[in-house]
Design a protein around this motif. Structure first.
Motif, PDB file in Angstrom:
ATOM      1  N   ASN A  12       0.739  -1.212  -0.103  1.00  0.00           N
ATOM      2  CA  ASN A  12      -0.031   0.056  -0.033  1.00  0.00           C
ATOM      3  C   ASN A  12       0.877   1.253  -0.079  1.00  0.00           C
ATOM      4  OD1 ASN A  12      -2.612  -1.470   0.099  1.00  0.00           O
ATOM      5  ND2 ASN A  12      -2.531  -1.610   2.346  1.00  0.00           N
ATOM      6  N   MET A  13       2.248   0.959   0.116  1.00  0.00           N
ATOM      7  CA  MET A  13       2.793   2.450   0.119  1.00  0.00           C
ATOM      8  C   MET A  13       3.386   2.847  -1.353  1.00  0.00           C
ATOM      9  SD  MET A  13       5.677   1.522   2.959  1.00  0.00           S
ATOM     10  CE  MET A  13       5.277   1.086   4.715  1.00  0.00           C
ATOM     11  N   LYS A  14       3.314   4.340  -1.454  1.00  0.00           N
ATOM     12  CA  LYS A  14       3.704   4.704  -2.698  1.00  0.00           C
ATOM     13  C   LYS A  14       5.299   4.991  -2.647  1.00  0.00           C
ATOM     14  CE  LYS A  14      -0.544   7.135  -3.135  1.00  0.00           C
ATOM     15  NZ  LYS A  14      -1.533   8.334  -3.253  1.00  0.00           N
ATOM     16  N   SER A  15       5.787   4.794  -3.786  1.00  0.00           N
ATOM     17  CA  SER A  15       7.321   5.312  -3.949  1.00  0.00           C
ATOM     18  C   SER A  15       7.459   6.514  -4.245  1.00  0.00           C
ATOM     19  CB  SER A  15       7.828   4.680  -5.242  1.00  0.00           C
ATOM     20  OG  SER A  15       7.261   5.259  -6.335  1.00  0.00           O
ATOM     21  N   VAL A  16       8.696   7.189  -3.534  1.00  0.00           N
ATOM     22  CA  VAL A  16       9.022   8.496  -3.490  1.00  0.00           C
ATOM     23  C   VAL A  16      10.016   8.664  -4.531  1.00  0.00           C
ATOM     24  CG1 VAL A  16       9.941  10.424  -2.040  1.00  0.00           C
ATOM     25  CG2 VAL A  16       8.452   8.705  -0.954  1.00  0.00           C
ATOM     26  N   ASP A  17      10.148   9.651  -5.279  1.00  0.00           N
ATOM     27  CA  ASP A  17      10.874  10.118  -6.413  1.00  0.00           C
ATOM     28  C   ASP A  17      12.525  10.391  -5.950  1.00  0.00           C
ATOM     29  OD1 ASP A  17      10.621  12.570  -5.328  1.00  0.00           O
ATOM     30  OD2 ASP A  17       9.989  13.632  -7.037  1.00  0.00           O
ATOM     31  N   GLY A  18      12.680  10.166  -4.452  1.00  0.00           N
ATOM     32  CA  GLY A  18      14.157  10.276  -4.019  1.00  0.00           C
ATOM     33  C   GLY A  18      14.620  11.725  -3.521  1.00  0.00           C
ATOM     34  N   LYS A  19      13.865  12.791  -3.467  1.00  0.00           N
ATOM     35  CA  LYS A  19      13.906  13.911  -3.128  1.00  0.00           C
ATOM     36  C   LYS A  19      14.029  14.054  -1.513  1.00  0.00           C
ATOM     37  CE  LYS A  19      10.938  16.501  -5.504  1.00  0.00           C
ATOM     38  NZ  LYS A  19      10.220  17.907  -5.945  1.00  0.00           N
ATOM     39  N   ILE A  20      14.987  14.814  -1.188  1.00  0.00           N
ATOM     40  CA  ILE A  20      15.009  14.945   0.284  1.00  0.00           C
ATOM     41  C   ILE A  20      14.596  16.438   0.515  1.00  0.00           C
ATOM     42  CG2 ILE A  20      16.502  15.246   2.274  1.00  0.00           C
ATOM     43  CD1 ILE A  20      18.337  13.168   0.970  1.00  0.00           C
ATOM     44  N   CYS A  21      13.544  16.658   1.158  1.00  0.00           N
ATOM     45  CA  CYS A  21      12.875  18.161   1.260  1.00  0.00           C
ATOM     46  C   CYS A  21      13.078  18.644   2.646  1.00  0.00           C
ATOM     47  CB  CYS A  21      11.190  17.946   1.131  1.00  0.00           C
ATOM     48  SG  CYS A  21      10.898  17.498  -0.611  1.00  0.00           S
ATOM     49  N   PRO A  22      13.420  19.863   2.798  1.00  0.00           N
ATOM     50  CA  PRO A  22      13.730  20.424   4.014  1.00  0.00           C
ATOM     51  C   PRO A  22      12.291  20.870   4.784  1.00  0.00           C
ATOM     52  CG  PRO A  22      13.958  22.100   2.458  1.00  0.00           C
ATOM     53  CD  PRO A  22      13.782  20.643   1.736  1.00  0.00           C
ATOM     54  N   GLN A  23      12.380  20.592   6.100  1.00  0.00           N
ATOM     55  CA  GLN A  23      11.070  20.673   6.700  1.00  0.00           C
ATOM     56  C   GLN A  23      11.166  22.341   7.189  1.00  0.00           C
ATOM     57  OE1 GLN A  23       8.941  18.268   7.708  1.00  0.00           O
ATOM     58  NE2 GLN A  23      10.209  17.035   6.135  1.00  0.00           N
ATOM     59  N   ILE A  24      11.112  23.227   6.174  1.00  0.00           N
ATOM     60  CA  ILE A  24      10.969  24.423   6.366  1.00  0.00           C
ATOM     61  C   ILE A  24       9.796  25.034   5.585  1.00  0.00           C
ATOM     62  CG2 ILE A  24      11.897  26.603   5.885  1.00  0.00           C
ATOM     63  CD1 ILE A  24      14.748  25.203   5.861  1.00  0.00           C
ATOM     64  N   ALA A  34       6.176  21.108  -4.321  1.00  0.00           N
ATOM     65  CA  ALA A  34       5.441  21.645  -5.140  1.00  0.00           C
ATOM     66  C   ALA A  34       5.653  20.968  -6.702  1.00  0.00           C
ATOM     67  CB  ALA A  34       5.385  22.877  -5.533  1.00  0.00           C
ATOM     68  N   LYS A  35       4.860  20.851  -7.651  1.00  0.00           N
ATOM     69  CA  LYS A  35       5.077  20.093  -8.835  1.00  0.00           C
ATOM     70  C   LYS A  35       6.091  20.944  -9.758  1.00  0.00           C
ATOM     71  CE  LYS A  35       0.732  17.997  -9.438  1.00  0.00           C
ATOM     72  NZ  LYS A  35      -0.406  17.835 -10.258  1.00  0.00           N
ATOM     73  N   THR A  36       6.650  20.429 -10.433  1.00  0.00           N
ATOM     74  CA  THR A  36       7.740  21.273 -11.349  1.00  0.00           C
ATOM     75  C   THR A  36       7.386  22.419 -11.984  1.00  0.00           C
ATOM     76  OG1 THR A  36       9.182  19.000 -11.455  1.00  0.00           O
ATOM     77  CG2 THR A  36       9.521  20.850 -12.992  1.00  0.00           C
ATOM     78  N   GLY A  37       7.911  23.565 -11.808  1.00  0.00           N
ATOM     79  CA  GLY A  37       7.415  24.635 -12.622  1.00  0.00           C
ATOM     80  C   GLY A  37       6.675  25.635 -11.733  1.00  0.00           C
ATOM     81  N   CYS A  38       6.131  25.275 -10.640  1.00  0.00           N
ATOM     82  CA  CYS A  38       5.480  25.929  -9.606  1.00  0.00           C
ATOM     83  C   CYS A  38       6.240  27.087  -8.834  1.00  0.00           C
ATOM     84  CB  CYS A  38       4.566  25.031  -8.884  1.00  0.00           C
ATOM     85  SG  CYS A  38       3.301  23.925  -9.789  1.00  0.00           S
ATOM     86  N   THR A  39       5.727  28.212  -8.702  1.00  0.00           N
ATOM     87  CA  THR A  39       6.598  29.125  -8.084  1.00  0.00           C
ATOM     88  C   THR A  39       5.816  29.736  -6.983  1.00  0.00           C
ATOM     89  OG1 THR A  39       7.671  29.998 -10.135  1.00  0.00           O
ATOM     90  CG2 THR A  39       7.823  31.392  -8.155  1.00  0.00           C
ATOM     91  N   LEU A  40       6.342  29.584  -5.733  1.00  0.00           N
ATOM     92  CA  LEU A  40       6.083  30.489  -4.589  1.00  0.00           C
ATOM     93  C   LEU A  40       6.143  32.013  -4.500  1.00  0.00           C
ATOM     94  CD1 LEU A  40       5.895  27.232  -3.918  1.00  0.00           C
ATOM     95  CD2 LEU A  40       6.086  27.958  -1.573  1.00  0.00           C
ATOM     96  N   TYR A  41       5.136  32.647  -3.973  1.00  0.00           N
ATOM     97  CA  TYR A  41       5.162  34.207  -3.936  1.00  0.00           C
ATOM     98  C   TYR A  41       5.064  34.636  -2.705  1.00  0.00           C
ATOM     99  CZ  TYR A  41       5.280  33.986  -9.156  1.00  0.00           C
ATOM    100  OH  TYR A  41       5.752  33.583 -10.356  1.00  0.00           O
TER     101      TYR A  41
END
Length: 79
Positions: A23-35, A61-68
């Motif tokens: 039932n687990m989903k695979s992760v694309d291997g990114k290490i994301c900061p908890q910020i 976020a998905k590729t190409g998305c920008t936070l403002y």
């Protein structure tokens, strides 16, 4: 007799791990900061640059998305 109990316990644990692992989903291997940047909004190419509710940071976020920021200055763009 003790070996049979230990073997049975290991069998139950491994069987549960195999069943739960399906039932687990695979992760694309990114290490994301908890910020969390506290962005005001987010835009993505797939939404025609409409102002969307922001995610915590660009790593999730998905590729190409920008936070403002509130003043429209980009914080980061997802890679």
């Amino acid at each position: 007799m003790a070996f049979n109990k230990v073997g049975f316990i290991l069998f139950v644990i491994l069987s549960g791990a195999i069943i739960m692992g399906g039932n687990m989903k695979s992760v694309d291997g990114k290490i994301c900061p908890q910020i969390c940047y506290g962005a005001a909004y987010m835009t993505c190419p797939s939404s025609c640059d409409e102002h969307l509710p922001p995610l915590c940071n660009c790593c999730i976020a998905k590729t190409g998305c920008t936070l403002y920021n509130d003043d429209g200055i980009p914080i980061c763009t997802a890679q």
